[in-house]
Write a protein that holds these residues in place. Structure first.
Motif, PDB file in Angstrom:
ATOM      1  N   GLY A   1      -5.433  -3.338  -4.526  1.00 45.41           N
ATOM      2  CA  GLY A   1      -5.897  -2.355  -5.482  1.00 45.41           C
ATOM      3  C   GLY A   1      -4.719  -1.647  -6.125  1.00 45.41           C
ATOM      4  O   GLY A   1      -3.553  -1.927  -5.825  1.00 45.41           O
ATOM      5  N   GLN A   2      -5.021  -0.690  -7.003  1.00 43.44           N
ATOM      6  CA  GLN A   2      -3.974   0.006  -7.740  1.00 43.44           C
ATOM      7  C   GLN A   2      -3.359   1.140  -6.937  1.00 43.44           C
ATOM      8  O   GLN A   2      -2.311   1.673  -7.314  1.00 43.44           O
ATOM      9  N   GLY A   3      -3.994   1.515  -5.847  1.00 41.58           N
ATOM     10  CA  GLY A   3      -3.467   2.576  -4.994  1.00 41.58           C
ATOM     11  C   GLY A   3      -4.061   3.931  -5.327  1.00 41.58           C
ATOM     12  O   GLY A   3      -4.432   4.205  -6.471  1.00 41.58           O
ATOM     13  N   THR A   4      -4.160   4.766  -4.308  1.00 39.53           N
ATOM     14  CA  THR A   4      -4.637   6.136  -4.492  1.00 39.53           C
ATOM     15  C   THR A   4      -3.730   7.071  -3.691  1.00 39.53           C
ATOM     16  O   THR A   4      -3.397   6.790  -2.543  1.00 39.53           O
ATOM     17  N   GLN A   5      -3.332   8.164  -4.322  1.00 35.20           N
ATOM     18  CA  GLN A   5      -2.381   9.084  -3.707  1.00 35.20           C
ATOM     19  C   GLN A   5      -3.089  10.012  -2.727  1.00 35.20           C
ATOM     20  O   GLN A   5      -4.106  10.636  -3.069  1.00 35.20           O
ATOM     21  N   VAL A   6      -2.524  10.112  -1.537  1.00 29.95           N
ATOM     22  CA  VAL A   6      -2.972  11.093  -0.547  1.00 29.95           C
ATOM     23  C   VAL A   6      -1.795  12.017  -0.259  1.00 29.95           C
ATOM     24  O   VAL A   6      -0.712  11.554   0.104  1.00 29.95           O
TER      25      VAL A   6
ATOM     26  N   GLU B   1      -9.818   1.506  -5.626  1.00 37.10           N
ATOM     27  CA  GLU B   1      -9.821   2.567  -4.622  1.00 37.10           C
ATOM     28  C   GLU B   1     -10.205   3.897  -5.246  1.00 37.10           C
ATOM     29  O   GLU B   1     -10.005   4.120  -6.442  1.00 37.10           O
ATOM     30  N   SER B   2     -10.707   4.769  -4.405  1.00 35.98           N
ATOM     31  CA  SER B   2     -10.996   6.143  -4.822  1.00 35.98           C
ATOM     32  C   SER B   2     -10.974   7.038  -3.593  1.00 35.98           C
ATOM     33  O   SER B   2     -10.992   6.544  -2.453  1.00 35.98           O
ATOM     34  N   GLY B   3     -10.928   8.347  -3.832  1.00 36.39           N
ATOM     35  CA  GLY B   3     -11.043   9.295  -2.731  1.00 36.39           C
ATOM     36  C   GLY B   3      -9.771  10.006  -2.336  1.00 36.39           C
ATOM     37  O   GLY B   3      -9.789  10.872  -1.459  1.00 36.39           O
ATOM     38  N   GLY B   4      -8.647   9.634  -2.937  1.00 32.13           N
ATOM     39  CA  GLY B   4      -7.408  10.318  -2.594  1.00 32.13           C
ATOM     40  C   GLY B   4      -7.383  11.732  -3.139  1.00 32.13           C
ATOM     41  O   GLY B   4      -8.266  12.152  -3.883  1.00 32.13           O
ATOM     42  N   GLY B   5      -6.350  12.473  -2.757  1.00 33.88           N
ATOM     43  CA  GLY B   5      -6.221  13.835  -3.248  1.00 33.88           C
ATOM     44  C   GLY B   5      -5.300  14.656  -2.385  1.00 33.88           C
ATOM     45  O   GLY B   5      -4.562  14.119  -1.553  1.00 33.88           O
ATOM     46  N   LEU B   6      -5.368  15.959  -2.596  1.00 32.01           N
ATOM     47  CA  LEU B   6      -4.554  16.911  -1.853  1.00 32.01           C
ATOM     48  C   LEU B   6      -5.400  17.553  -0.764  1.00 32.01           C
ATOM     49  O   LEU B   6      -6.517  18.023  -1.041  1.00 32.01           O
TER      50      LEU B   6
ATOM     51  N   TYR C   1      -3.366  -0.153   3.530  1.00 25.72           N
ATOM     52  CA  TYR C   1      -1.937  -0.045   3.744  1.00 25.72           C
ATOM     53  C   TYR C   1      -1.466   1.219   3.025  1.00 25.72           C
ATOM     54  O   TYR C   1      -2.165   1.742   2.158  1.00 25.72           O
ATOM     55  N   ARG C   2      -0.266   1.664   3.375  1.00 24.75           N
ATOM     56  CA  ARG C   2       0.261   2.830   2.678  1.00 24.75           C
ATOM     57  C   ARG C   2       1.760   2.654   2.445  1.00 24.75           C
ATOM     58  O   ARG C   2       2.435   1.899   3.153  1.00 24.75           O
ATOM     59  N   GLN C   3       2.240   3.396   1.457  1.00 19.15           N
ATOM     60  CA  GLN C   3       3.645   3.275   1.089  1.00 19.15           C
ATOM     61  C   GLN C   3       4.150   4.609   0.574  1.00 19.15           C
ATOM     62  O   GLN C   3       3.468   5.295  -0.205  1.00 19.15           O
ATOM     63  N   THR C   4       5.365   4.959   1.011  1.00 19.13           N
ATOM     64  CA  THR C   4       6.057   6.133   0.503  1.00 19.13           C
ATOM     65  C   THR C   4       7.333   5.662  -0.202  1.00 19.13           C
ATOM     66  O   THR C   4       7.828   4.555   0.070  1.00 19.13           O
ATOM     67  N   PRO C   5       7.883   6.466  -1.098  1.00 18.51           N
ATOM     68  CA  PRO C   5       9.073   6.050  -1.845  1.00 18.51           C
ATOM     69  C   PRO C   5      10.206   5.642  -0.916  1.00 18.51           C
ATOM     70  O   PRO C   5      10.526   6.337   0.050  1.00 18.51           O
ATOM     71  N   GLY C   6      10.795   4.496  -1.212  1.00 20.41           N
ATOM     72  CA  GLY C   6      11.941   4.024  -0.452  1.00 20.41           C
ATOM     73  C   GLY C   6      11.596   3.325   0.843  1.00 20.41           C
ATOM     74  O   GLY C   6      12.497   2.892   1.565  1.00 20.41           O
ATOM     75  N   LYS C   7      10.309   3.204   1.147  1.00 19.63           N
ATOM     76  CA  LYS C   7       9.901   2.548   2.384  1.00 19.63           C
ATOM     77  C   LYS C   7       9.007   1.366   2.077  1.00 19.63           C
ATOM     78  O   LYS C   7       8.371   1.290   1.030  1.00 19.63           O
ATOM     79  N   GLN C   8       8.948   0.446   3.033  1.00 24.78           N
ATOM     80  CA  GLN C   8       8.072  -0.710   2.874  1.00 24.78           C
ATOM     81  C   GLN C   8       6.618  -0.307   3.078  1.00 24.78           C
ATOM     82  O   GLN C   8       6.309   0.647   3.796  1.00 24.78           O
ATOM     83  N   ARG C   9       5.753  -1.065   2.442  1.00 27.02           N
ATOM     84  CA  ARG C   9       4.325  -0.845   2.628  1.00 27.02           C
ATOM     85  C   ARG C   9       3.986  -1.168   4.081  1.00 27.02           C
ATOM     86  O   ARG C   9       4.432  -2.183   4.627  1.00 27.02           O
TER      87      ARG C   9
ATOM     88  N   ASP D   1       1.351  11.732   6.773  1.00 24.38           N
ATOM     89  CA  ASP D   1       0.367  10.787   6.248  1.00 24.38           C
ATOM     90  C   ASP D   1       0.409  10.720   4.717  1.00 24.38           C
ATOM     91  O   ASP D   1      -0.280   9.890   4.112  1.00 24.38           O
ATOM     92  N   THR D   2       1.191  11.590   4.113  1.00 24.47           N
ATOM     93  CA  THR D   2       1.323  11.575   2.658  1.00 24.47           C
ATOM     94  C   THR D   2       1.891  10.244   2.194  1.00 24.47           C
ATOM     95  O   THR D   2       2.943   9.802   2.667  1.00 24.47           O
ATOM     96  N   ALA D   3       1.178   9.588   1.284  1.00 28.76           N
ATOM     97  CA  ALA D   3       1.575   8.258   0.814  1.00 28.76           C
ATOM     98  C   ALA D   3       0.601   7.806  -0.261  1.00 28.76           C
ATOM     99  O   ALA D   3      -0.446   8.429  -0.479  1.00 28.76           O
ATOM    100  N   VAL D   4       0.949   6.710  -0.909  1.00 27.60           N
ATOM    101  CA  VAL D   4      -0.018   5.998  -1.737  1.00 27.60           C
ATOM    102  C   VAL D   4      -0.708   4.986  -0.837  1.00 27.60           C
ATOM    103  O   VAL D   4      -0.051   4.193  -0.166  1.00 27.60           O
ATOM    104  N   TYR D   5      -2.026   5.036  -0.820  1.00 26.13           N
ATOM    105  CA  TYR D   5      -2.811   4.151   0.030  1.00 26.13           C
ATOM    106  C   TYR D   5      -3.382   3.021  -0.813  1.00 26.13           C
ATOM    107  O   TYR D   5      -3.988   3.264  -1.867  1.00 26.13           O
ATOM    108  N   TYR D   6      -3.185   1.800  -0.338  1.00 29.39           N
ATOM    109  CA  TYR D   6      -3.610   0.605  -1.058  1.00 29.39           C
ATOM    110  C   TYR D   6      -4.676  -0.150  -0.263  1.00 29.39           C
ATOM    111  O   TYR D   6      -4.546  -0.327   0.955  1.00 29.39           O
ATOM    112  N   CYS D   7      -5.668  -0.616  -0.978  1.00 35.92           N
ATOM    113  CA  CYS D   7      -6.678  -1.486  -0.395  1.00 35.92           C
ATOM    114  C   CYS D   7      -6.218  -2.933  -0.530  1.00 35.92           C
ATOM    115  O   CYS D   7      -5.617  -3.314  -1.548  1.00 35.92           O
ATOM    116  N   ASN D   8      -6.503  -3.718   0.485  1.00 37.52           N
ATOM    117  CA  ASN D   8      -6.084  -5.119   0.514  1.00 37.52           C
ATOM    118  C   ASN D   8      -7.254  -6.000   0.897  1.00 37.52           C
ATOM    119  O   ASN D   8      -8.077  -5.627   1.743  1.00 37.52           O
TER     120      ASN D   8
END
Length: 122
Positions: free
Chosen positions: A113-118, A6-11, A37-45, A89-96
Motif C-alpha cells: 500500500g501507499q503507507g499511513t503515518q502513525v 490503508e487508512s486509520g493513521g494519525g496522531l 510493516y513499518r518504516q522510519t527515516p533512515g531505517k529499513q522497513r 511506534d512512530t513510523a509509516v505503516y505499510y500494508c503488504n
C-alpha cells in the motif's frame, strides 16, 4: 494483481490506541499472507505482524501483547489494532500482500500500500 489501500493513521498520545485498516482489491482470493510493516527515516522497513489465509499469525517481539492483527475473510480488510502505543511506534505503516509466484521457478509476488503515518507524541 492486488491493490491495497490503508487508512486509520494519525496522531495519538503515548498509551493511546489506533486501528489501521487495509482494504485489498483485485485478485484477493490468491493472497496467502497479508501483513503490516513499518518504516522510519533512515531505517529499513520492518515486519510488525502477518496473517496467513489459514489464520496463522506472527508478531514482531516489540508489539507482542500490544498489537492485534485480524482478518475475517478475503473480502474484508485486514486490521491492525494498536494499543499501549509508545513514541518509538512512530513510523509509516505499510500494508503488504503476498501472492504465489506466476511460475514454478518464480518468486512470491509482493504488493504494498501507499503507507499511513502513525505518530505517537504528547
Amino acid at each position: 494483481q492486488v491493490q491495497l489501500v490503508e487508512s486509520g493513521g494519525g496522531l495519538v498520545q503515548p498509551g493511546g490506541s489506533l486501528r489501521l485498516s487495509c482494504a485489498a482489491s483485485g485478485n484477493i482470493f490468491s493472497i496467502y499472507t497479508m501483513g503490516w510493516y513499518r518504516q522510519t527515516p533512515g531505517k529499513q522497513r520492518e515486519l510488525v505482524a502477518t496473517i496467513t489465509s489459514g489464520g496463522s499469525i506472527n508478531y514482531a517481539d516489540f508489539v507482542k501483547g500490544r498489537f492485534t492483527i485480524s482478518r475475517d475473510n478475503p473480502k474484508n480488510p485486514v486490521y491492525l489494532q494498536m494499543t499501549s502505543l509508545k513514541p518509538e511506534d512512530t513510523a509509516v505503516y505499510y500494508c503488504n500482500a503476498v501472492l504465489p509466484p506466476l511460475s514454478r521457478s518464480g518468486s512470491p509476488r509482493n504488493y504494498w500500500g501507499q503507507g499511513t503515518q502513525v505518530t505517537v507524541s504528547s
